[in-house]
Design a protein around this motif. Structure first.
Motif, mmCIF file in Angstrom:
data_model
loop_
_atom_site.group_PDB
_atom_site.id
_atom_site.type_symbol
_atom_site.label_atom_id
_atom_site.label_comp_id
_atom_site.label_asym_id
_atom_site.label_seq_id
_atom_site.Cartn_x
_atom_site.Cartn_y
_atom_site.Cartn_z
ATOM 1 N N VAL A 117 13.091 5.770 6.657
ATOM 2 C CA VAL A 117 11.677 5.410 6.610
ATOM 3 C C VAL A 117 10.906 6.619 6.085
ATOM 4 O O VAL A 117 11.108 7.745 6.556
ATOM 5 N N VAL A 118 10.026 6.365 5.111
ATOM 6 C CA VAL A 118 9.177 7.415 4.546
ATOM 7 C C VAL A 118 7.734 6.923 4.573
ATOM 8 O O VAL A 118 7.447 5.798 4.141
ATOM 9 N N LEU A 119 6.820 7.745 5.085
ATOM 10 C CA LEU A 119 5.403 7.402 5.168
ATOM 11 C C LEU A 119 4.595 8.541 4.550
ATOM 12 O O LEU A 119 4.798 9.709 4.899
ATOM 13 N N LEU A 120 3.671 8.228 3.648
ATOM 14 C CA LEU A 120 2.861 9.273 3.046
ATOM 15 C C LEU A 120 1.436 8.803 2.795
ATOM 16 O O LEU A 120 1.163 7.602 2.777
ATOM 17 N N ASN A 121 0.536 9.774 2.622
ATOM 18 C CA ASN A 121 -0.879 9.438 2.547
ATOM 19 C C ASN A 121 -1.485 9.626 1.157
ATOM 20 O O ASN A 121 -2.596 10.109 0.998
ATOM 21 N N THR A 122 -0.734 9.216 0.151
ATOM 22 C CA THR A 122 -1.259 9.108 -1.203
ATOM 23 C C THR A 122 -0.412 8.104 -1.967
ATOM 24 O O THR A 122 0.748 7.872 -1.628
ATOM 25 N N ASP A 123 -1.007 7.490 -2.982
ATOM 26 C CA ASP A 123 -0.254 6.586 -3.854
ATOM 27 C C ASP A 123 -0.355 7.041 -5.305
ATOM 28 O O ASP A 123 -0.093 6.266 -6.222
ATOM 29 N N ILE A 124 -0.723 8.289 -5.518
ATOM 30 C CA ILE A 124 -0.916 8.798 -6.876
ATOM 31 C C ILE A 124 0.444 9.098 -7.496
ATOM 32 O O ILE A 124 1.220 9.909 -6.975
ATOM 33 N N ASP A 125 0.741 8.451 -8.606
ATOM 34 C CA ASP A 125 2.034 8.621 -9.267
ATOM 35 C C ASP A 125 2.245 10.042 -9.764
ATOM 36 O O ASP A 125 1.297 10.780 -10.035
ATOM 37 N N HIS A 126 3.514 10.376 -9.930
ATOM 38 C CA HIS A 126 3.895 11.650 -10.542
ATOM 39 C C HIS A 126 4.822 11.349 -11.701
ATOM 40 O O HIS A 126 5.914 10.799 -11.512
ATOM 41 N N ASP A 127 4.382 11.652 -12.916
ATOM 42 C CA ASP A 127 5.178 11.388 -14.118
ATOM 43 C C ASP A 127 5.654 9.943 -14.172
ATOM 44 O O ASP A 127 6.805 9.656 -14.539
ATOM 45 N N GLY A 128 4.768 9.007 -13.769
ATOM 46 C CA GLY A 128 5.088 7.591 -13.879
ATOM 47 C C GLY A 128 5.906 7.030 -12.737
ATOM 48 O O GLY A 128 6.258 5.851 -12.754
ATOM 49 N N SER A 129 6.227 7.844 -11.741
ATOM 50 C CA SER A 129 7.017 7.366 -10.599
ATOM 51 C C SER A 129 6.190 7.435 -9.325
ATOM 52 O O SER A 129 5.397 8.365 -9.134
ATOM 53 N N GLU A 130 6.394 6.452 -8.451
ATOM 54 C CA GLU A 130 5.732 6.480 -7.153
ATOM 55 C C GLU A 130 6.343 7.584 -6.300
ATOM 56 O O GLU A 130 7.568 7.762 -6.276
ATOM 57 N N PRO A 131 5.510 8.325 -5.561
ATOM 58 C CA PRO A 131 6.080 9.392 -4.739
ATOM 59 C C PRO A 131 7.074 8.895 -3.693
ATOM 60 O O PRO A 131 8.030 9.593 -3.367
ATOM 61 N N SER A 132 6.877 7.680 -3.153
ATOM 62 C CA SER A 132 7.841 7.182 -2.166
ATOM 63 C C SER A 132 9.230 7.045 -2.781
ATOM 64 O O SER A 132 10.248 7.309 -2.123
ATOM 65 N N THR A 133 9.282 6.638 -4.055
ATOM 66 C CA THR A 133 10.562 6.549 -4.749
ATOM 67 C C THR A 133 11.168 7.930 -4.950
ATOM 68 O O THR A 133 12.384 8.128 -4.802
ATOM 69 N N LEU A 134 10.332 8.909 -5.261
ATOM 70 C CA LEU A 134 10.828 10.274 -5.466
ATOM 71 C C LEU A 134 11.427 10.828 -4.180
ATOM 72 O O LEU A 134 12.474 11.484 -4.202
ATOM 73 N N PHE A 135 10.768 10.562 -3.038
ATOM 74 C CA PHE A 135 11.328 11.003 -1.764
ATOM 75 C C PHE A 135 12.634 10.278 -1.466
ATOM 76 O O PHE A 135 13.612 10.896 -1.031
ATOM 77 N N GLY A 136 12.654 8.948 -1.657
ATOM 78 C CA GLY A 136 13.870 8.196 -1.400
ATOM 79 C C GLY A 136 15.040 8.684 -2.233
ATOM 80 O O GLY A 136 16.168 8.818 -1.742
ATOM 81 N N ASP A 137 14.764 8.975 -3.495
ATOM 82 C CA ASP A 137 15.794 9.475 -4.401
ATOM 83 C C ASP A 137 16.312 10.838 -3.930
ATOM 84 O O ASP A 137 17.526 11.065 -3.827
ATOM 85 N N ALA A 138 15.389 11.755 -3.633
ATOM 86 C CA ALA A 138 15.786 13.116 -3.252
ATOM 87 C C ALA A 138 16.563 13.138 -1.945
ATOM 88 O O ALA A 138 17.554 13.881 -1.803
ATOM 89 N N ILE A 139 16.148 12.331 -0.986
ATOM 90 C CA ILE A 139 16.803 12.302 0.329
ATOM 91 C C ILE A 139 18.194 11.699 0.237
ATOM 92 O O ILE A 139 19.169 12.234 0.774
ATOM 93 N N THR A 140 18.308 10.564 -0.455
ATOM 94 C CA THR A 140 19.610 9.888 -0.505
ATOM 95 C C THR A 140 20.610 10.620 -1.397
ATOM 96 O O THR A 140 21.822 10.484 -1.198
#
Length: 410
Positions: free
Chosen positions: A369-392
């Motif tokens: 589970v990942v929870l964050l307080n922004t939805d501003i993309d980074h280089d076209g990717s959602e930050p929640s996806t970036l966290f999921g990718d880095a963690i897994t």
């Protein structure tokens, strides 16, 4: 503000975000009976789940901080659990930039499109009762739907209806960004969608669309004669023991919660969003939850089994929920209000100011589970996806959570 599928869209899957994902995929109309589902972890490579030793936890700390720094995320909470392998619960950064209040694991957040998993669960409970059938046409319940005589409830839940996504309508965009605290009704949302022609014949391909969930919410209300929020509370939240999950009527937001930050504004400048009204997302993305409830919900929605062993959804219906169809992203399928990303089952959510990710890996009985307080993309990717990718990449290298579209191999 990106006119994605709600940013709620994003509520979904791929960043193309499940919200935005409108990539065409090959295939004809869906058959009346669903195909036999693949194993939920059929795309899983070998690799297992790395034990959460102190060294691995330090790696995770470093990876989360790196994503925060690169993507400009104010605050994030990460929860990771696997039987016999340990647990990792950490908060980083700030919940409120003005006060400097720290992010913490006890905060409630707006969960955006994770709401879809609750709405579809309420629908599937009606299927179990025989009150509705997945292959019923939406026109039998809601009048005035383009192609309503042929679009089925299954196609709505599976994002294969062909209807236009109201959150991509220009007038809706102007209305929301000019007055983000205003309320919307489901009928108003459908009005934005139905002024557009259908995008393709139902069942032809996958296209993430919030209009589908607004319609399913109305089906639930029509069949039960009760408000959707009451049905979800009584039939889903209470049985699952989710005491900190709610479906707000307006802008109410249980405390404590973080401030949210978005650039999806009329000016394009970053604004605070905690008091914005999520009614524009309704059955597609208006709900609120917290880390502990989402930990429980991850396994429940992925398996259909409640804490304690009772079933929330019958096995045959749950099997249909997990029957995935192609999305246009390699090794990513979408079932009925749920996705399978290389073995991780669940959903993500994105609403102005907030993003969440709640997924379960059946092969390892692991939850993220990942929870964050922004939805501003980074280089076209959602930050929640970036966290999921880095963690897994660290803990399940054979099952990396990656929702970013892959180029086709010629």
């Amino acid at each position: 503000m990106k006119r994605s599928c709600t940013r709620l869209r994003r509520g979904a899957v791929m960043t193309v975000a499940m919200g935005v994902l409108t990539l065409p995929v090959a295939g004809g109309a869906a058959a009346t009976a669903p195909p036999a589902p693949p194993s939920p972890s059929a795309s899983v490579s070998e690799g297992g789940f790395r034990p959460l030793t102190p060294a691995v936890k330090r790696q995770l700390d470093k990876a989360v901080r790196r994503v925060m720094r690169e993507a400009g995320v104010p605050g994030v909470t990460v929860g990771l659990w696997a039987p016999g392998k340990g647990r990792y619960v950490r908060s980083f950064g700030v919940a409120d930039k003005s006060s400097g209040r720290k992010m913490s694991p006890d905060l409630s957040v707006r969960i955006g499109s994770e709401t879809k998993t609750f709405t579809v669960t309420a629908l599937l409970k009606l299927v179990d009762r025989g009150a509705v059938r997945l292959d019923d046409p939406i026109g039998a319940y809601v009048k005035g739907v383009p192609n309503g005589n042929v679009i089925t409830l299954r196609q709505l839940a599976g994002m294969r209806s062909g209807l236009f996504n109201y959150s991509e309508d220009d007038d809706f965009f102007k209305a929301l960004t000019s007055r983000p605290r205003r309320p919307f009704t489901p009928q108003q949302l459908l009005g934005y969608a139905f002024r557009h022609p259908v995008q393709f014949p139902p069942g032809e391909r996958f296209s993430y669309c919030n209009t589908n969930l607004i319609l399913l919410g109305l089906v639930i209300e029509k069949v039960t004669g009760r408000p959707l929020r009451d049905v979800i509370r009584e039939k889903v939240l209470v049985p699952a023991g989710l005491r900190h999950t709610s479906f707000p009527v307006g802008a109410e937001f249980p405390k404590p919660h973080p401030q949210g930050y978005t650039s999806q504004t009329a000016s394009g400048k970053v604004e605070e969003t905690a008091d914005w009204n999520p009614s524009w997302a309704w059955a597609a993305g208006a709900m609120v939850s917290d880390l502990e409830d989402l930990r429980v919900w991850a396994r429940t929605v992925a398996t259909g089994v409640l804490p304690g062993g009772r079933t929330l959804i019958g096995p045959a219906t749950q099997k249909q929920r997990l029957t995935t169809q192609p999305t246009g992203i390699v090794d990513v399928g979408y079932g009925l209000g749920i996705f399978d990303v290389r073995g991780w089952i669940g959903h993500n959510g994105s609403l102005p100011g907030y993003e969440t990710l709640t997924v379960y890996l059946p092969a390892e009985r692991a939850t993220l589970v990942v929870l964050l307080n922004t939805d501003i993309d980074h280089d076209g990717s959602e930050p929640s996806t970036l966290f999921g990718d880095a963690i897994t990449k660290i803990v399940t290298p054979g099952n990396v959570f990656d929702l970013r579209a892959q180029p086709a191999v010629k």
